[in-house]
Design an enzyme around this catalytic site. Structure first.
Site, short mmCIF file in Angstrom:
data_model
loop_
_atom_site.label_atom_id
_atom_site.label_comp_id
_atom_site.label_asym_id
_atom_site.label_seq_id
_atom_site.Cartn_x
_atom_site.Cartn_y
_atom_site.Cartn_z
N GLU A 55 103.64 -27.81 -21.13
CA GLU A 55 104.36 -26.68 -20.58
C GLU A 55 104.39 -25.50 -21.56
OE1 GLU A 55 106.65 -30.45 -19.29
OE2 GLU A 55 105.30 -29.80 -20.88
N ALA A 157 81.35 -58.05 -19.50
CA ALA A 157 79.98 -57.77 -19.06
C ALA A 157 79.38 -59.09 -18.64
CB ALA A 157 79.18 -57.14 -20.20
N TRP A 173 71.27 -58.01 -24.72
CA TRP A 173 72.31 -57.23 -24.05
C TRP A 173 72.28 -57.59 -22.58
CZ3 TRP A 173 75.73 -54.76 -26.96
CH2 TRP A 173 75.37 -54.33 -28.22
N ARG A 187 86.70 -47.58 -24.75
CA ARG A 187 87.22 -47.98 -26.07
C ARG A 187 87.83 -46.78 -26.80
NH1 ARG A 187 82.95 -51.07 -29.84
NH2 ARG A 187 83.16 -52.69 -28.24
N THR A 199 84.77 -64.68 -31.31
CA THR A 199 83.84 -63.58 -31.06
C THR A 199 83.40 -62.95 -32.37
OG1 THR A 199 84.82 -63.11 -28.90
CG2 THR A 199 83.58 -61.33 -29.93
N ASP A 203 79.44 -63.13 -33.02
CA ASP A 203 78.73 -61.86 -32.80
C ASP A 203 78.84 -60.86 -33.94
OD1 ASP A 203 78.15 -62.92 -30.33
OD2 ASP A 203 79.64 -61.74 -29.24
N ARG A 210 80.74 -45.82 -30.38
CA ARG A 210 79.41 -45.25 -30.52
C ARG A 210 78.99 -44.63 -29.18
NH1 ARG A 210 79.61 -50.18 -32.47
NH2 ARG A 210 78.37 -51.16 -30.83
N GLY A 299 86.24 -63.31 -25.73
CA GLY A 299 85.38 -64.21 -24.98
C GLY A 299 86.10 -64.87 -23.83
N SER A 305 92.97 -67.18 -20.94
CA SER A 305 94.39 -67.28 -21.31
C SER A 305 95.20 -66.16 -20.69
CB SER A 305 94.54 -67.23 -22.84
OG SER A 305 93.94 -68.34 -23.45
#
Length: 366
Positions: A55, A157, A173, A187, A199, A203, A210, A299, A305
């Site tokens: 405002e 994914a 990928w 993100r 994870t 990984d 990015r 994962g 959970s």
């Protein structure tokens, strides 16, 4: 003739979105001022916590406000002193004669107070213009101020046959670069990215932003690590900076190991366990004290959970045109629904084409 304020409010909502990822714990807010002929004479949005509200920014942009002007704002103006003075006072002193609000502020310290103050000051207040869009804009803020819990988004994914990794654990990928760019944009808008120690060990992700311009505000990487088994050489430990910070939630009482991680720059927080694992509810209770919106990129165990505990607020599921096979990894470990009667529906679901993939976004109907 009655003025239709919808188009102006949509401009205010679009302005508010410019600050996604920057305003927490404050909401996203945009404002537009028009003169009595309907010409836009001022625009503004809240850029980050501690800086002027939308405002005030719109009033500064307008300069001297002409008689009979109207302000559109996406959320009820504050009526209290915080890090900045109350917006209601600035509106009253500006000469604005009409205020159009998209949605009331659910914050107990604001709710209804701003509108009531301005009405008493003789300013006409109209509410509910683009209310649904305004609520969606601030869905994380709305949940956080009502419950003190963070808004929990889960990003997955997966392949066409519903697998998040092959049998050997490989997952790079599954989706296209277009999907990964959208994922990194997401993100970039949250306070923290949450994952599990499994994870990290399998990984070794950076969990940085990015493919898009990085916002100038810290992004926490939060690791659920019951036994404090995260490798010290993991990139989330070694790549900390002013922008990327790491927090580990653990049940471990190994003071020497905790001290080692602390010296490496990570924040270590002890959380209670249930059934030998970190209590997801207790973890979220703690995270709500620090964060408004968290993005879970863990994962199958973590996703499972959260689903079993009904703690997911929104799913972002990328589906790639690949078949991984029945021996691949199912995304929700331990979730057994047994009948279609128990299937979890996603409400307000939308499907977005991302390269050759599909992104399904929606809110689980618990």
């Amino acid at each position: 003739m009655k003025t239709d304020y919808t188009s102006y409010m949509k401009i205010a909502i679009k302005l508010a979105k410019k600050a996604e990822g920057m305003t927490s714990p404050n909401p996203l807010v945009g404002a537009v001022i028009i003169d009595k002929k309907g010409k836009i004479i001022g625009k503004g949005f809240h850029k980050r916590a501690g800086e002027p509200h939308a405002e005030v920014m719109a009033l500064r942009d307008a300069g001297k406000v002409p008689q009979g002007s109207t302000m559109m704002v996406t959320l009820e103006p504050c009526n209290h002193f915080g890090r900045t003075p109350p917006c209601t006072l600035a509106i009253q002193q500006s000469g604005i004669k009409r205020l159009v609000i998209a949605h009331k502020d659910p914050n107990p310290g604001v709710k209804g107070g701003g509108a009531a103050y301005l009405r008493k000051a003789g300013i006409e207040v109209i509410g509910g213009v683009c209310a649904q869009e305004a609520e969606r804009l601030n869905e994380a803020y709305f949940k956080h101020v009502k419950t003190s819990l963070p808004f929990v988004s889960v990003k997955l994914a997966m392949s066409l046959d519903g697998r998040i990794a092959a049998h050997d654990g490989s997952s790079k990928w599954i989706t296209s670069m277009d999907s990964r760019r959208i994922a990194h944009t997401l993100r970039n808008t949250v306070d923290a990215v949450v994952t599990g120690a499994g994870t990290i060990k399998s990984d070794d992700p950076e969990l940085t932003v990015r493919h898009v311009k990085v916002r100038n505000r810290p992004l926490f990487r939060v690791i659920f690590d019951t036994h404090l088994s995260t490798p010290l050489r993991a990139r989330v430990i070694t790549n900390q900076s002013a922008v990327y910070k790491t927090m580990i939630l653990t049940a471990s009482s190994n003071t020497a190991l905790i001290r080692t991680f602390t010296h490496a720059g990570a924040e270590v927080v002890r959380i209670k366990t249930r059934g030998g694992m970190l209590s997801v509810q207790d973890a979220l209770n703690f995270l709500g004290k620090r964060f408004m919106h968290v993005l879970v990129e863990g994962g199958a165990e973590m996703a499972g959970s959260l689903v079993k505990a009904r703690l997911v607020d929104k799913f972002h599921i990328f589906i790639a045109p690949k078949i991984i096979g029945a021996d691949g990894i199912y995304p929700f470990k331990g979730v057994f629904l047994k009948s279609m009667r128990n299937a979890i529906d996603l409400k307000n679901a939308e499907i977005i084409i991302a390269g050759g993939d599909y992104l399904v976004r929606g809110y689980p109907q618990w």
